[in-house]
Design a protein around this motif. Structure first.
Motif, short mmCIF file in Angstrom:
data_model
loop_
_atom_site.label_atom_id
_atom_site.label_comp_id
_atom_site.label_asym_id
_atom_site.label_seq_id
_atom_site.Cartn_x
_atom_site.Cartn_y
_atom_site.Cartn_z
N TYR A 142 0.82 -1.23 0.00
CA TYR A 142 0.00 0.00 0.00
C TYR A 142 0.84 1.27 0.00
N ASN A 143 2.06 1.13 -0.47
CA ASN A 143 2.89 2.30 -0.76
C ASN A 143 2.42 2.85 -2.10
N LEU A 144 2.08 4.13 -2.16
CA LEU A 144 1.49 4.72 -3.36
C LEU A 144 2.49 5.54 -4.17
N ASN A 145 3.77 5.41 -3.85
CA ASN A 145 4.77 6.17 -4.59
C ASN A 145 4.61 5.91 -6.09
N ILE A 146 4.37 6.95 -6.84
CA ILE A 146 3.94 6.81 -8.23
C ILE A 146 4.91 6.02 -9.11
N PRO A 147 6.24 6.19 -8.98
CA PRO A 147 7.15 5.39 -9.82
C PRO A 147 7.01 3.89 -9.63
N ARG A 148 6.40 3.44 -8.54
CA ARG A 148 6.16 2.00 -8.37
C ARG A 148 5.12 1.47 -9.37
N TYR A 149 4.33 2.40 -9.91
CA TYR A 149 3.23 1.98 -10.80
C TYR A 149 3.39 2.53 -12.22
N VAL A 150 3.95 3.73 -12.33
CA VAL A 150 4.14 4.36 -13.64
C VAL A 150 5.64 4.45 -13.91
N ASP A 151 6.13 3.70 -14.91
CA ASP A 151 7.54 3.68 -15.23
C ASP A 151 7.87 4.84 -16.17
N THR A 152 8.56 5.83 -15.65
CA THR A 152 8.92 6.99 -16.49
C THR A 152 10.40 6.99 -16.84
N PHE A 153 11.08 5.84 -16.59
CA PHE A 153 12.53 5.76 -16.85
C PHE A 153 12.80 5.85 -18.35
N GLU A 154 13.72 6.75 -18.70
CA GLU A 154 14.11 6.91 -20.10
C GLU A 154 15.47 6.23 -20.31
N ASP A 155 15.56 5.33 -21.35
CA ASP A 155 16.84 4.68 -21.66
C ASP A 155 17.85 5.72 -22.12
N GLU A 156 19.05 5.62 -21.56
CA GLU A 156 20.12 6.53 -22.01
C GLU A 156 20.54 6.13 -23.42
#
Length: 523
Positions: free
Chosen positions: A466-480
């Motif tokens: 029940y941790n709602l930290n958004i990066p846990r659900y929405v992957d916004t990582f951009e490949d270098e």
């Protein structure tokens, strides 16, 4: 034409405010300029209405002779009608234009202005509008040294403000009343932008207000009531009215700061919200809730971030908090506001609240409350991450939580990461209409959008404890971008050649001069 008039009015009002505030802070001058604009509004509105009442008799309200029996008879009749319709009364000699004209002729008007403002409030005593006008002008202290060191200096400044405002036609026709209200709110926003850390106490940025308003009226534009437990200047409540399809919408709010509380009531009246349609109260919402027994179709708020509150153990006996087993920490009232808002929310209603990101992942009591809201109650409907630095006075990233009581057991929770979509402003970042629409499109779709949105199941939430930290659900990582080692090697060789050529030039120059070649130079 209406929009052009509105823009011109905003420009005139801001120019007046900006040119007259001098060395006074925006926060201080705000109360004077907005209070006097409000006085002009009340005066012009009453004058227009009274002229309509007297038109059949061919009488102009401003020209009634108050010293005659006939004049007194007319005034009593007008007073009865205006108290019922408008909720207040002014005599002809108390009209804004009259005092502005006297001030322009170098008369001393400070005492007269003070008396008129007191009379406006006194005129409401014994009628239904009394609570809404009580203490409304308390912040207009015309004896304050902030306005000038001497009575004459203060009089000169106030007379100048009145004269400038008197030259503005507010166009109070019913179809254009909101033009003045919107211009008034524009001024509130402009003052907020210069008021530093205190600004967040009384004003929510327009696009954030619009987002919250659209979220609580989505698929339910016919809401009957809207409530804001930390209403500030009331701008968020008024924004909901623009998205709702109900001319009889009722407004409820509470505000702890007395000056801001006055501002909220003025803002309601300036937007032509009749005194019977709003109920704004002045007190600490968490400690002394004013609308405890009422439930509302929509609840919106931008509470002070991570504020202090008592966290008194006695609150565990209060039905707002009892069911959760723990209280929000003393130094972080965020979840206390959430619990309060849920308590006030109708079973078929929607609430949207702006909070700091910490509420999404902090543990201990907050983690316990968060888990209870999601697992036991199933109230959480959306988590929307906003850009950093979009609120006056703070640069921290924020989020919007949307909660509903009427969710089904298998309903998902929508996560949206809008943190990277904004326009860079001078002092603050700004969400554009395009940024707002991107959020609303994702809300409408309620599905996976690469690097932007994700619909999480209850299983997903449980797996993340029940941790709602958004990066846990929405992957916004951009490949270098992959590094081309051959290109790098070629660039290094080129750099070496250039350095050797430079060294040779320096060495030859030293030989010509007959001086020693500097250490490190390769000949």
């Amino acid at each position: 034409m209406v929009q052009q008039h509105q823009q011109e009015l905003k420009k005139q009002l801001w120019n007046i405010a900006n040119s007259l505030r001098g060395n006074m802070s925006a926060d201080d001058f705000r109360d004077y300029i907005l209070g006097l604009i409000f006085y002009k509004y009340l005066s012009d509105k009453l004058n227009t209405y009274a002229d309509q009442l007297l038109s059949e008799d061919g009488i102009v309200f401003a020209k009634i002779d108050e010293t005659t029996a006939e004049g007194q008879e007319y005034l009593e009749a007008v007073k009865e009608e205006t108290l019922d319709k408008l909720g207040y009364f002014l005599k002809p000699a108390e009209l804004f234009h009259v005092l502005a004209e006297r001030g322009a002729n170098d008369k001393f008007i400070l005492d007269d202005v003070t008396n008129v403002l007191n009379h406006i409030e006194q005129s409401t005593m014994g009628v239904d509008s009394a609570d809404d006008f009580n203490g409304l002008f308390d912040d207009l202290d015309l004896t304050s040294n902030k306005l000038g060191k001497t009575p004459d200096a203060r009089n000169k400044l106030i007379a100048k403000v009145l004269e400038h405002l008197d030259n503005i036609d507010f166009h109070l026709e019913s179809s254009e009343i909101d033009i003045l209200g919107d211009a008034y709110e524009y001024l509130i926003g402009m003052f907020a932008s210069g008021a530093g850390k205190k600004a967040g106490e009384f004003y929510t940025p327009q696009m954030v207000s619009k987002l919250l308003a659209k979220l609580v009226t989505l698929n339910n534009p016919h809401i009957k009531s809207v409530y804001d437990p930390t209403c500030g200047s009331g701008s968020l409540l008024l924004r909901v009215a623009k998205e709702a399809n109900n001319p009889d919408l009722k407004f409820y709010g509470q505000e702890q700061n007395p000056s801001t509380y006055n501002l909220a009531r003025m803002n309601m009246i300036m937007h032509d919200v009749h005194y019977t349609r709003f109920d704004i109260q002045n007190d600490d919402t968490l400690e002394v809730p004013a609308h405890f027994e009422q439930r509302f179709s929509a609840v919106v708020a931008n509470p002070p971030f991570s504020a202090d509150w008592s966290a008194n153990p006695l609150h565990m006996n209060n039905e707002r908090f009892a069911d959760y087993g723990k209280l929000a920490p003393k130094g972080k009232a965020d979840f206390a506001f959430v619990q309060h808002m849920i308590h006030q929310l109708a079973d078929n209603g929607t609430m949207a609240v702006v909070l700091p990101h910490g509420v999404l992942f902090r543990g201990a009591a907050e983690g316990h409350i968060r888990k209870h809201l999601i697992k036991e109650k199933n109230y959480l409907d959306m988590v929307i991450g906003l850009p950093a630095n979009i609120f006056f006075g703070t640069s921290i990233p924020t989020c919007v939580l949307v909660l509903k009581k009427h969710r089904k057991a298998d309903d998902n929770v929508l996560f949206i990461d809008a943190s990277n979509h904004f326009e860079k402003g001078t002092n603050n970042n700004v969400m554009s209409e395009e940024d707002l629409q991107r959020i609303l499109d994702a809300v409408s779709k309620r599905d996976f959008i690469d690097k932007y949105a994700f619909a999480a199941t209850q299983t997903d939430l449980a797996e993340n404890d029940y941790n709602l930290n958004i990066p846990r659900y929405v992957d916004t990582f951009e490949d270098e971008a992959l590094v081309d080692l051959r290109e790098v090697a070629q660039q290094l060789v080129a750099n070496d050649k250039a350095m050797l050529e430079t060294d040779k030039i320096i060495a030859d120059f030293c030989d010509e001069l007959g001086v020693e070649i500097p250490f490190g130079i390769v000949k």
